[in-house]
Write a protein that holds these residues in place. Structure first.
Motif, mmCIF file in Angstrom:
data_model
loop_
_atom_site.group_PDB
_atom_site.id
_atom_site.type_symbol
_atom_site.label_atom_id
_atom_site.label_comp_id
_atom_site.label_asym_id
_atom_site.label_seq_id
_atom_site.Cartn_x
_atom_site.Cartn_y
_atom_site.Cartn_z
ATOM 1 N N ALA B 148 -21.285 34.948 39.050
ATOM 2 C CA ALA B 148 -21.088 33.607 38.489
ATOM 3 C C ALA B 148 -20.673 33.701 37.024
ATOM 4 N N ARG B 149 -21.281 34.651 36.310
ATOM 5 C CA ARG B 149 -20.928 34.831 34.895
ATOM 6 C C ARG B 149 -19.446 35.178 34.751
ATOM 7 N N ALA B 150 -18.976 36.013 35.676
ATOM 8 C CA ALA B 150 -17.562 36.382 35.629
ATOM 9 C C ALA B 150 -16.676 35.196 36.026
ATOM 10 N N LEU B 151 -17.094 34.483 37.089
ATOM 11 C CA LEU B 151 -16.274 33.368 37.566
ATOM 12 C C LEU B 151 -16.179 32.247 36.537
ATOM 13 N N ALA B 152 -17.228 32.110 35.724
ATOM 14 C CA ALA B 152 -17.234 31.046 34.727
ATOM 15 C C ALA B 152 -16.071 31.197 33.749
ATOM 16 N N MET B 153 -15.558 32.398 33.618
ATOM 17 C CA MET B 153 -14.417 32.606 32.730
ATOM 18 C C MET B 153 -13.127 32.146 33.385
ATOM 19 N N GLU B 154 -13.213 31.794 34.691
ATOM 20 C CA GLU B 154 -12.033 31.465 35.488
ATOM 21 C C GLU B 154 -10.938 32.506 35.285
ATOM 22 N N PRO B 155 -11.278 33.756 35.546
ATOM 23 C CA PRO B 155 -10.304 34.827 35.334
ATOM 24 C C PRO B 155 -9.318 34.884 36.486
ATOM 25 N N ARG B 156 -8.192 35.522 36.272
ATOM 26 C CA ARG B 156 -7.243 35.682 37.382
ATOM 27 C C ARG B 156 -7.628 36.861 38.251
ATOM 28 N N VAL B 157 -8.335 37.811 37.662
ATOM 29 C CA VAL B 157 -8.772 38.977 38.436
ATOM 30 C C VAL B 157 -10.256 39.208 38.194
ATOM 31 N N LEU B 158 -10.960 39.561 39.271
ATOM 32 C CA LEU B 158 -12.349 40.007 39.123
ATOM 33 C C LEU B 158 -12.378 41.518 39.276
ATOM 34 N N LEU B 159 -13.016 42.197 38.346
ATOM 35 C CA LEU B 159 -13.152 43.645 38.443
ATOM 36 C C LEU B 159 -14.599 43.963 38.770
#
Lengths: 281, 266, 274
Positions: B148-159
């Motif tokens: 969720a912490r990563a998704l909150a950045m609304e990134p184009r890629v998740l690593l």
């Protein structure tokens, strides 16, 4: 195996400086600042020679001191007091720690007492030690041993209480006697913590002995320092202080090396993070 | 369209003065928009290193990483956000604050942080734990918070660096099916590192297989199974065929490595 | 979690299953021990086994409290000591925090200078006392200087130890999410190091006190240390012990209280025991 990678990454974030030349340059810089300040103070800074004697005089005082019998006798007295006080505190502290860790009730009842003793400013009792034991070496030994007893006993007890139950299960399963459990299981498992308590004890003893000699005594390096100060022999005063510093650091190094856990897998808690910083003057 | 492109990557570092260890070399790969790529290889093959380079956490020794068309020289969580193996939540912050941490670092406003964090926390199904501390949550739940912490950045890629590595088998399974839902709904590209054959196949549009150190890419396998997938996929013959193929490749790599002392390694 | 502990007897560990009762039991025994020591002391002194002039006795100590607390000389000594401790604490802690954080975060400076601080921690800093007296005289200034030095050393060591507690993986997150230096410090380093910072504050206070009292014992002409010295030299052991015990009680209470505060504030730690 992923360890190499993660270790590498850890290094990237907390790089330990390995450029020893830079490190030594930085230390040299500090030394130069101190010496420079001293030279400036005794020269253009015009600090009275009744406060700060010229560096040269201090060095010649040191040169003189180390050739006198008085100095070596005083050193002998001081070191003797330190060793006896440490042995006393270590033997009593560690055995009491084992004794108190035998039952949960005993351990729980006594741990706060030891930690209060740890917090107690033992130094305030020193004038009374002088009254009780006299001005000779006895009062130094009694005071320093008392001061060092608490950290040693406390850390021993803490170490023994935190021995993992899985080791004790082995002892129970194989029918180990209490003494055998103490010796082969608890002493081994609690070793790092006990040693850490002993190392704290070393420092406390050294600190306490020198302080006690300064505060009231009739022999030892602290006494010589105090005497030089009260008779305004300034170069001697500074000289003895510096020599005492060297002696203390050397002695500390030696005893700490002796008290370092050697077995693999029993890493000493890093010197900085050990509960230690509980040292007092 | 290509989100992420790695060109001729090599990473080497000094273990001791004068001793050079090549972690990986000649790595070239692309991650297309919306694509799910898994990277698998024997332990120590430098797959995490590759991922860290992709996210800009580690400078490559040779080669480069491009995002869109721009070279990646430092982390940019709006482009590519990390999920670490050990969750790395801040134990002194509550769950909601942890989810918002990336936004806090990015300098977002308080209301924006709170709103987005709550939204993403609900999205991973942990809304009710907003005010709990990390240590009160199970490993699997903590990992969802990290996602969720990563998704909150609304990134184009998740690593994702072995996101399930620290979990037991049971939690992996449950988290796996939860995560399948979560990741499929986000419609983002994902690069996931794993050493589990099943995971590598289950998640992937494309599997990249790496060799033992120094790690190179030895094979790319496409997985054409339809989405959304569920655990029953694992019984399909196609799945089994890929699994056998992967097993051979990895097994071969393990065998090639120098024999190791029994009690060595970790 | 709770292992019904058959090994506890060997271990001396707290048995979690009946923790409530055993805790209360331990408290009873502890109290009994203290009461026993006090009673024994009183008896030995009254029967003349130990010399009352040297060792005093508990009843005399209690009796000495009211006159001591109404003695203007004592009150002045307390006030003056409090002032000196406060000043030492402020100066030493401020300096120690600053230096500790810098050493903790700068590997090069740390490698160069931290061993020196560690060395100072274990060596008798009192050997600087005569020199300090030369520079700052016999008054309160010397006490403050010595107290500040002790505080500084202890705070620095504990702050560096605290910064060491900051986990690389958390720093990694800050890097991956591109936190600014200030945000990294504020959100990662500071909270991560907080257990060490709390310990540092306690040790700063304690050593500020110790340093001031030592300076007063050495040569000062006022303050608690000075009074203890005078009382002891005049065989007023009841007064000396009363003063010592009162001051120590306050110190131990503050220390124990701070411990509780610290535990509460760092209860997020995964290994926190509650």
């Amino acid at each position: 195996m992923a360890t190499t990678e993660s270790a590498f990454r850890a290094r990237a974030f907390r790089a330990r400086a390995k450029h020893s030349s830079t490190v030594w340059a930085l230390r040299l810089l500090l030394l130069l600042i101190v010496v420079g300040a001293w030279l400036y103070g005794t020269g253009p800074g015009e600090i009275s020679f009744l406060i700060l004697p010229p560096l040269g005089e201090v060095f010649s005082a040191i040169g003189g001191l180390v050739t006198t019998q008085v100095f070596w006798t005083a050193l002998g007295v001081t070191v003797f007091e330190m060793l006896v006080a440490f042995l006393l505190a270590a033997v009593v502290g560690v055995s009491l720690g084992f004794f108190l860790s035998r039952t949960p009730l005993r351990a729980q009842a006594s741990e706060p007492l030891l930690s209060w003793g740890y917090m107690f400013p033992v130094v305030l009792l020193y004038p009374l030690f002088l009254l009780w034991v006299g001005v000779g070496i006895g009062s130094k030994i009694a005071y320093a041993a008392t001061a060092a007893f608490f950290p040693i006993a406390y850390n021993t007890l803490r170490g023994l209480r935190s021995v993992d139950e899985k080791y004790l299960k082995v002892g129970v399963a194989f029918g180990a006697s209490r003494l055998a459990t103490d010796r082969h299981i608890k002493a081994g498992a609690a070793r790092p913590m006990i040693l850490s308590g002993l190392r704290i004890g070393v420092s406390v003893v050294m600190i306490s002995v020198v302080l006690a000699e300064l505060l009231g005594s009739n022999a030892g390096l602290g006494y010589e320092l105090q005497r030089a100060a009260s008779t305004l022999r300034l170069p001697d005063e500074y000289g003895i202080a510096l020599l005492l510093l060297v002696v203390a650091v050397t002695l500390q190094r030696v005893l700490e090396l002796a008290l370092r856990p050697r077995r693999p897998g029993q890493k000493a808690p890093s010197r900085a993070t050990e509960p230690a910083a509980q040292l007092d003057e | 369209m290509t989100d992420l492109r790695v060109e001729g990557l090599q990473v080497a570092y000094e273990t001791r003065p004068g001793e050079r260890l090549v972690a990986c070399q000649d790595i070239s790969l692309t991650v297309a928009s919306g694509e799910f790529v898994t990277i698998i290889g024997p332990s120590g093959c430098g797959k995490s290193t590759v991922l860290h380079c992709m996210g800009g956490l580690l400078p490559p020794t040779q080669g480069r990483v491009l995002f869109g068309g721009d070279e990646v020289v430092q982390p940019n969580p709006h482009n590519a956000a990390f999920v670490f193996q050990d969750y790395s939540l801040f134990p002194w912050k509550n769950i909601l604050e942890n989810v918002g941490m990336g936004l806090t670092f990015a300098g977002a406003g308080k209301t924006e942080i709170a709103g987005k964090a709550a939204e993403k926390l609900d999205f991973v199904g942990l809304g009710e734990f907003a005010h709990a501390l990390p240590r009160e949550l199970s490993g699997g739940m903590q990992q969802r918070v990290a996602v969720a912490r990563a998704l909150a950045m609304e990134p184009r890629v998740l690593l994702m660096d072995e996101p399930f590595g620290a979990l037991d088998e049971q939690s992996r399974r449950t988290l796996g099916s939860d995560m399948a839902r979560i990741l499929e709904q986000t419609q983002r590209s994902v690069v996931l590192i794993t050493h589990s054959l099943d995971e590598a196949i289950f998640w992937a549009d494309r599997i990249i297989v790496m060799s033992a150190r120094p790690g190179t890419i030895i094979e790319e396998i496409e997985v054409k199974a339809p989405r959304p997938r569920d655990l029953s996929m694992m019984t399909e013959p196609e799945f089994q065929a890929i699994r056998v193929r992967l097993f051979d490749l990895i097994q071969l790599q393990q065998a090639k490595k120098a024999p190791q002392p029994l009690a060595g390694g970790r | 979690m709770a292992v019904p502990s058959v090994y506890a007897g060997r271990l001396g560990a707290s048995t979690r299953t009946r923790r409530g009762t055993s805790r209360a039991e331990a408290r009873v025994w502890r109290t009994a021990f203290i009461v026993g020591v006090v009673v024994l002391w009183e008896l030995l002194a009254r029967t003349g086994v130990i010399d009352e002039r040297f060792a005093s006795k508990p009843s005399s100590i209690v009796m000495a409290v009211p006159p001591l607390l109404s003695d203007p000389q004592v009150l002045e000594a307390l006030g003056m000591t409090l002032y000196a401790v406060g000043a030492s604490f402020a100066i030493g802690t401020a300096g120690g925090m600053l230096v500790g954080v810098i050493l903790g975060l700068q590997p090069m400076l740390r490698t160069a200078y931290f061993p020196i601080v560690m060395m100072l921690l274990g060596t008798p800093k009192s050997l600087f006392l005569p020199v300090i007296m030369l520079f700052f005289g016999l008054g309160v200034e010397s006490a403050i200087v010595f107290g500040s030095i002790l505080t500084f050393v202890h705070v620095t060591v504990n702050v560096v130890a605290g910064v060491d507690l900051v986990e690389p993986k958390h720093l990694m997150v800050a890097k991956a999410y591109r936190a600014s230096r200030w945000k990294r410090f504020r959100h990662v380093i500071l909270p991560g190091a907080s257990p060490g910072l709390f310990t540092a504050i306690w040790h700063g206070l304690r050593n500020g006190f110790t340093g001031v009292v030592i300076a007063q014992l050495f040569t000062a002409t006022a303050g608690i240390g000075y009074l203890v010295r005078v009382y002891s030299n005049n065989f007023q052991t009841d007064r000396a012990l009363t003063l010592i015990l009162m001051v120590s009680l306050v110190l131990i209470l503050v220390g124990t209280g701070w411990n509780h505060v610290e535990k509460r504030l760092t209860s997020w730690r995964p290994d926190a025991t509650q």
